[in-house]
Design an enzyme around this catalytic site. Structure first.
Site, PDB file in Angstrom:
ATOM      1  N   HIS A 195      63.238 -61.136 -12.154  1.00 32.91           N
ATOM      2  CA  HIS A 195      61.826 -61.421 -11.899  1.00 32.91           C
ATOM      3  C   HIS A 195      61.405 -60.759 -10.596  1.00 32.91           C
ATOM      4  O   HIS A 195      62.237 -60.253  -9.839  1.00 32.91           O
ATOM      5  CB  HIS A 195      61.595 -62.933 -11.777  1.00 32.91           C
ATOM      6  CG  HIS A 195      62.178 -63.485 -10.520  1.00 32.91           C
ATOM      7  ND1 HIS A 195      63.537 -63.614 -10.326  1.00 32.91           N
ATOM      8  CD2 HIS A 195      61.593 -63.908  -9.360  1.00 32.91           C
ATOM      9  CE1 HIS A 195      63.764 -64.095  -9.113  1.00 32.91           C
ATOM     10  NE2 HIS A 195      62.595 -64.285  -8.500  1.00 32.91           N
ATOM     11  N   ASP A 235      58.815 -61.960  -7.277  1.00 30.65           N
ATOM     12  CA  ASP A 235      58.269 -63.245  -6.822  1.00 30.65           C
ATOM     13  C   ASP A 235      56.759 -63.360  -7.054  1.00 30.65           C
ATOM     14  O   ASP A 235      55.993 -62.462  -6.702  1.00 30.65           O
ATOM     15  CB  ASP A 235      58.602 -63.462  -5.339  1.00 30.65           C
ATOM     16  CG  ASP A 235      60.108 -63.602  -5.151  1.00 30.65           C
ATOM     17  OD1 ASP A 235      60.783 -64.140  -6.053  1.00 30.65           O
ATOM     18  OD2 ASP A 235      60.614 -63.148  -4.105  1.00 30.65           O
ATOM     19  N   HIS A 275      64.619 -58.938  -8.932  1.00 29.16           N
ATOM     20  CA  HIS A 275      65.907 -59.459  -8.472  1.00 29.16           C
ATOM     21  C   HIS A 275      66.385 -60.594  -9.360  1.00 29.16           C
ATOM     22  O   HIS A 275      65.608 -61.185 -10.122  1.00 29.16           O
ATOM     23  CB  HIS A 275      65.862 -59.861  -6.997  1.00 29.16           C
ATOM     24  CG  HIS A 275      64.800 -60.850  -6.636  1.00 29.16           C
ATOM     25  ND1 HIS A 275      63.479 -60.501  -6.490  1.00 29.16           N
ATOM     26  CD2 HIS A 275      64.864 -62.174  -6.395  1.00 29.16           C
ATOM     27  CE1 HIS A 275      62.770 -61.576  -6.168  1.00 29.16           C
ATOM     28  NE2 HIS A 275      63.583 -62.611  -6.121  1.00 29.16           N
ATOM     29  N   ARG A 321      63.451 -69.046   2.620  1.00 27.48           N
ATOM     30  CA  ARG A 321      62.671 -67.880   2.180  1.00 27.48           C
ATOM     31  C   ARG A 321      61.226 -67.987   2.631  1.00 27.48           C
ATOM     32  O   ARG A 321      60.604 -69.040   2.449  1.00 27.48           O
ATOM     33  CB  ARG A 321      62.700 -67.749   0.657  1.00 27.48           C
ATOM     34  CG  ARG A 321      62.161 -66.401   0.186  1.00 27.48           C
ATOM     35  CD  ARG A 321      62.085 -66.324  -1.323  1.00 27.48           C
ATOM     36  NE  ARG A 321      60.728 -66.596  -1.771  1.00 27.48           N
ATOM     37  CZ  ARG A 321      60.372 -66.724  -3.046  1.00 27.48           C
ATOM     38  NH1 ARG A 321      61.275 -66.613  -4.001  1.00 27.48           N
ATOM     39  NH2 ARG A 321      59.118 -66.962  -3.373  1.00 27.48           N
TER      40      ARG A 321
HETATM   41  C1  SIN Z   1      64.661 -65.788  -5.234  1.00 33.41           C
HETATM   42  O1  SIN Z   1      64.503 -65.493  -6.407  1.00 33.41           O
HETATM   43  O2  SIN Z   1      63.793 -65.625  -4.393  1.00 33.41           O
HETATM   44  C2  SIN Z   1      65.988 -66.343  -4.769  1.00 33.41           C
HETATM   45  C3  SIN Z   1      67.040 -65.316  -4.776  1.00 33.41           C
HETATM   46  C4  SIN Z   1      68.369 -65.907  -4.451  1.00 33.41           C
HETATM   47  O3  SIN Z   1      68.494 -67.136  -4.379  1.00 33.41           O
HETATM   48  O4  SIN Z   1      69.321 -65.148  -4.274  1.00 33.41           O
END
Ligand code: SIN
Length: 302
Positions: free
Chosen positions: A117, A119, A277, A293
């Site tokens: 996906h 973000d 990612h 994050r």
């Molecule tokens: C995310 O998708 O922002 C998290 C990525 C992760 O936990 O490695």
């Protein structure tokens, strides 16, 4: 100590060394201490590298929440994430990404990134980028890190499409939705993956282009993703489903992917426009993964 509210550092000129990864995207930035204020020239070098490499890694950082937020703000306005049950209690700009329990509730979003996906692609104005800071990283019995994150260059994936395919998808649009992601989690057996009515109302399905252009570099990239794109519009259902699957599979071919093995103290920033990612969930409590994050506000995809 990472992740605690400690002091701040003085201003300084640093000379970032940008060391590209041996991959289609990404670079490590060396020689920068994010606990100190960065002067404009240093920050400009970092921002240039980010636009060029899409993913940047800063190793061995020791920053508190205020520093994380302040550094993130240098790139632009921040989002307060719609899944507000996972926000940091004193710093709502920080989304806690973690499998750790706080009593009988999840301390953070424990199922983030289970599907490829980008973000907030389910929002009308998706995110420009995200900065993820690793405070605790799980390890296996041999001491090797678990919970890697994979990044793919959807710009490289677009470049590699045939001329015919580029023509076919040019101008197509697709629907994106957070409910789509939750439905997949439920179908895959996650008992806690509920989306409240309030969150559902805040995130109605949205329409974006299948191919978007980067507002700074102008580079085109494939925007549809497996986690949050529900369907491609304007095609017969079978054809739309096959095309979506084919594009998602193409985007995540190994030659476009960088796999990040986390160390505590890593800060990664990624550009949500030319990348996708995936977080690998190969650990479970008592192996703890705890990260913070921040999420940069973006612009309507063009
Ligand atoms: C995310 O998708 O922002 C998290 C990525 C992760 O936990 O490695």
């Amino acid at each position: 100590m990472p992740g605690t509210d400690s002091g701040t550092g003085g201003a300084g000129t640093m000379t970032p060394e940008i060391v590209p990864f041996d991959a289609a995207l990404g670079a490590e930035v060396r020689g920068v201490d994010l606990a100190r204020d960065l002067d404009d020239a240093t920050f400009a070098a970092i921002e240039r590298a980010w636009n060029g490499h899409s993913v940047l890694l800063f190793r061995d950082q020791s920053i508190d929440e205020a520093r994380h937020v302040a550094f993130s703000r240098r790139f632009g306005d921040l989002e307060i994430h719609v899944l507000d049950q996972y926000l940091h209690p004193r710093h709502p700009e920080i989304l806690i990404v973690s499998n750790v329990m706080d009593g009988d509730r999840h301390a953070g979003i424990y199922d983030a990134g289970r599907y490829w996906h980008t973000d907030l692609s389910y929002m009308a104005v998706p995110s420009r980028g995200s900065l993820l800071y690793a405070i605790e990283v799980p390890h296996d019995a041999a001491g090797d890190p678990l919970g890697d994150t994979l990044f793919t260059s959807t710009a490289a994936a677009y470049d590699a499409l045939s001329t015919d395919m580029k023509r076919r998808i040019s101008g197509l649009k697709a629907e994106f939705s957070l409910a789509n992601r939750h439905a997949r989690l439920v179908a895959d057996g996650d008992p806690d993956a509920t989306l409240s009515d309030a969150h559902r109302e805040k995130t109605p399905p949205v329409i974006h282009k299948v191919v978007r252009s980067h507002p700074i570099t102008g580079r085109r990239s494939i925007y549809v993703n497996e986690g949050q794109t529900s369907r491609i519009l304007g095609l017969p259902e079978d054809e739309a489903r096959d095309l979506l699957q084919a594009l998602c599979a193409h985007c995540t071919r190994p030659e476009f992917v960088y796999r990040h093995r986390w160390r505590a103290g890593d800060l990664l920033i990624w550009d949500n426009i030319p990348t996708q990612h995936l977080a690998i969930c190969d650990y479970a409590l008592p192996q703890r993964r705890y990260m913070h994050r921040t999420t940069l506000r973006g612009t309507v995809p063009q």
